[in-house]
Design an enzyme around this catalytic site. Structure first.
Site, PDB file in Angstrom:
ATOM      1  N   SER A  11      47.732  38.675  39.033  1.00 58.69           N
ATOM      2  CA  SER A  11      47.812  39.949  39.765  1.00 58.69           C
ATOM      3  C   SER A  11      49.066  39.983  40.637  1.00 58.69           C
ATOM      4  O   SER A  11      49.533  41.038  41.032  1.00 58.69           O
ATOM      5  CB  SER A  11      46.591  40.079  40.673  1.00 58.69           C
ATOM      6  OG  SER A  11      46.561  38.968  41.551  1.00 58.69           O
ATOM      7  N   TYR A  42      43.184  41.263  42.816  1.00 58.07           N
ATOM      8  CA  TYR A  42      42.052  41.260  41.890  1.00 58.07           C
ATOM      9  C   TYR A  42      40.766  40.821  42.590  1.00 58.07           C
ATOM     10  O   TYR A  42      39.671  41.098  42.100  1.00 58.07           O
ATOM     11  CB  TYR A  42      42.327  40.296  40.724  1.00 58.07           C
ATOM     12  CG  TYR A  42      43.110  40.898  39.573  1.00 58.07           C
ATOM     13  CD1 TYR A  42      43.773  42.113  39.699  1.00 58.07           C
ATOM     14  CD2 TYR A  42      43.173  40.246  38.347  1.00 58.07           C
ATOM     15  CE1 TYR A  42      44.482  42.656  38.627  1.00 58.07           C
ATOM     16  CE2 TYR A  42      43.867  40.783  37.270  1.00 58.07           C
ATOM     17  CZ  TYR A  42      44.519  41.988  37.421  1.00 58.07           C
ATOM     18  OH  TYR A  42      45.205  42.518  36.357  1.00 58.07           O
ATOM     19  N   CYS A  74      45.481  32.867  36.802  1.00 56.46           N
ATOM     20  CA  CYS A  74      44.698  33.536  37.850  1.00 56.46           C
ATOM     21  C   CYS A  74      43.251  33.088  37.666  1.00 56.46           C
ATOM     22  O   CYS A  74      42.674  33.299  36.597  1.00 56.46           O
ATOM     23  CB  CYS A  74      44.809  35.051  37.658  1.00 56.46           C
ATOM     24  SG  CYS A  74      43.723  36.013  38.720  1.00 56.46           S
ATOM     25  N   THR A  76      40.637  34.223  39.279  1.00 61.87           N
ATOM     26  CA  THR A  76      39.732  35.379  39.337  1.00 61.87           C
ATOM     27  C   THR A  76      39.607  36.016  37.960  1.00 61.87           C
ATOM     28  O   THR A  76      38.508  36.297  37.485  1.00 61.87           O
ATOM     29  CB  THR A  76      40.263  36.415  40.353  1.00 61.87           C
ATOM     30  OG1 THR A  76      40.611  35.737  41.552  1.00 61.87           O
ATOM     31  CG2 THR A  76      39.242  37.482  40.647  1.00 61.87           C
ATOM     32  N   CYS A 185      42.450  29.349  43.788  1.00 67.51           N
ATOM     33  CA  CYS A 185      43.178  30.598  43.567  1.00 67.51           C
ATOM     34  C   CYS A 185      44.630  30.162  43.425  1.00 67.51           C
ATOM     35  O   CYS A 185      45.115  29.347  44.224  1.00 67.51           O
ATOM     36  CB  CYS A 185      43.001  31.522  44.764  1.00 67.51           C
ATOM     37  SG  CYS A 185      44.162  32.906  44.766  1.00 67.51           S
ATOM     38  N   THR A 186      45.302  30.694  42.410  1.00 65.72           N
ATOM     39  CA  THR A 186      46.661  30.194  42.141  1.00 65.72           C
ATOM     40  C   THR A 186      47.649  30.564  43.249  1.00 65.72           C
ATOM     41  O   THR A 186      48.752  30.019  43.300  1.00 65.72           O
ATOM     42  CB  THR A 186      47.157  30.715  40.780  1.00 65.72           C
ATOM     43  OG1 THR A 186      47.073  32.153  40.770  1.00 65.72           O
ATOM     44  CG2 THR A 186      46.328  30.145  39.648  1.00 65.72           C
TER      45      THR A 186
HETATM   46  N1  DGL Z   1      45.895  34.507  41.960  1.00 63.02           N
HETATM   47  C1  DGL Z   1      44.592  34.997  41.711  1.00 63.02           C
HETATM   48  C2  DGL Z   1      43.604  33.867  41.511  1.00 63.02           C
HETATM   49  O1  DGL Z   1      43.961  32.776  41.140  1.00 63.02           O
HETATM   50  C3  DGL Z   1      43.968  36.012  42.586  1.00 63.02           C
HETATM   51  C4  DGL Z   1      44.728  36.906  43.437  1.00 63.02           C
HETATM   52  C5  DGL Z   1      44.062  38.232  43.677  1.00 63.02           C
HETATM   53  O2  DGL Z   1      43.007  38.304  44.296  1.00 63.02           O
HETATM   54  O3  DGL Z   1      44.614  39.183  43.180  1.00 63.02           O
HETATM   55  O4  DGL Z   1      42.412  34.058  41.662  1.00 63.02           O
END
Ligand code: DGL
Length: 262
Positions: A11, A42, A74, A76, A185-186
């Site tokens: 995202s 996201y 990601c 999520t 979360c990345t």
């Molecule tokens: N980078 C995303 C992850 O690893 C999430 C970021 C978002 O919430 O948009 O979950």
């Protein structure tokens, strides 16, 4: 495929933490990075919308650059989109799974924290991971959209709001035996040092970047011819200030930045 085309999808900027690990192992692939800033974050979006956008964006990019491998960089999105992507594309799809298994193994106190988005922490996928690999641990879950936004700020050249960051992590401050935290979360490896500062009791911060890099290497390493070329970033909503971000992206090996209409 002399230069296998690998698409990273997130995202926002978080997926760059995964991309960097992969590129460090495989400098000669053709890299595409797409961030769906039109739909960022996201974290609290519906599962149906995340699936719809992710599949559509990957299809749109694949129509102009045939992709050899997709990394959903990601957590999520990975908790919901992998089956739909695997149905749509006949190519390897690598997801990002929170590193609960290695965390449960390395923790000495067997009390671990999962720091992820609000969406990720409540998914059944995570409950299953915990049941399968960390049933012997006490697992604390903290879902945060604020930390995602802070990481995004940092990559766009703004300073972090450390008071906000400290407040967000406050609930874990007094858990003295929390010795391991999964950066699920990345975006969070990008602000690991700042997070670390507010959780001094934590000995191990674990993310999935290196494991993904090893997996991607195993899937493409026999197909690489040592040549270099363009690497492209796509965004889905016009950017307010491209310059700082573009400078960062160039340092990471990207040569083009394009708007993607979806
Ligand atoms: N980078 C995303 C992850 O690893 C999430 C970021 C978002 O919430 O948009 O979950």
């Amino acid at each position: 495929m002399n230069r296998p085309t690998i698409l990273f999808f997130d995202s926002g900027m978080g997926g760059l933490s995964v991309y960097s690990e992969v590129r460090a192992l495989l400098p000669y692939c053709h890299y595409l990075y797409c961030f769906d800033n039109a739909f960022f974050p996201y974290s609290e979006k519906s599962e149906a919308m995340i699936i719809e956008r992710t599949v559509k964006i990957c299809q749109t990019i694949n129509a102009s650059y045939p992709i050899d491998l997709i990394v959903i960089a990601c957590n999520t999105a990975s908790t919901v989109v992998l089956p739909a992507l695997r149905q749509t594309f006949n190519l390897p799809i690598v997801g990002t799974v929170p590193a609960i298994k290695p965390a449960a193994e390395i923790s000495q106190t067997k009390r671990i924290g999962l720091l992820a988005t609000k969406g990720t922490v409540k998914r059944q996928y995570i409950a299953d991971l915990i049941n399968n690999y960390a049933a012997h641990c006490q697992v604390e879950k903290l879902g945060s959209t604020v930390l995602v936004e802070q990481a995004e700020q940092k990559l766009n050249g703004f300073s972090l709001d450390l008071v906000t960051l400290a407040n967000e992590l406050d609930v874990w401050k007094n858990i003295a035996d929390l010795d391991t935290v999964v950066l699920g979360c990345t975006h969070f490896p990008l602000i690991k040092q700042e997070i670390q500062q507010y959780l001094p009791q934590v000995k191990y911060f674990i993310d999935s970047g290196k494991a993904i890099a090893t997996r991607v290497e195993s899937l493409v390493k026999d197909k690489i011819n040592h040549s270099v070329g363009e690497n492209c970033v796509y965004y889905t909503k016009p950017l307010n200030d491209k310059l700082t971000l573009w400078h960062t992206l160039q340092q990471m090996g990207f040569t083009q930045l394009h708007h993607l209409s979806v």
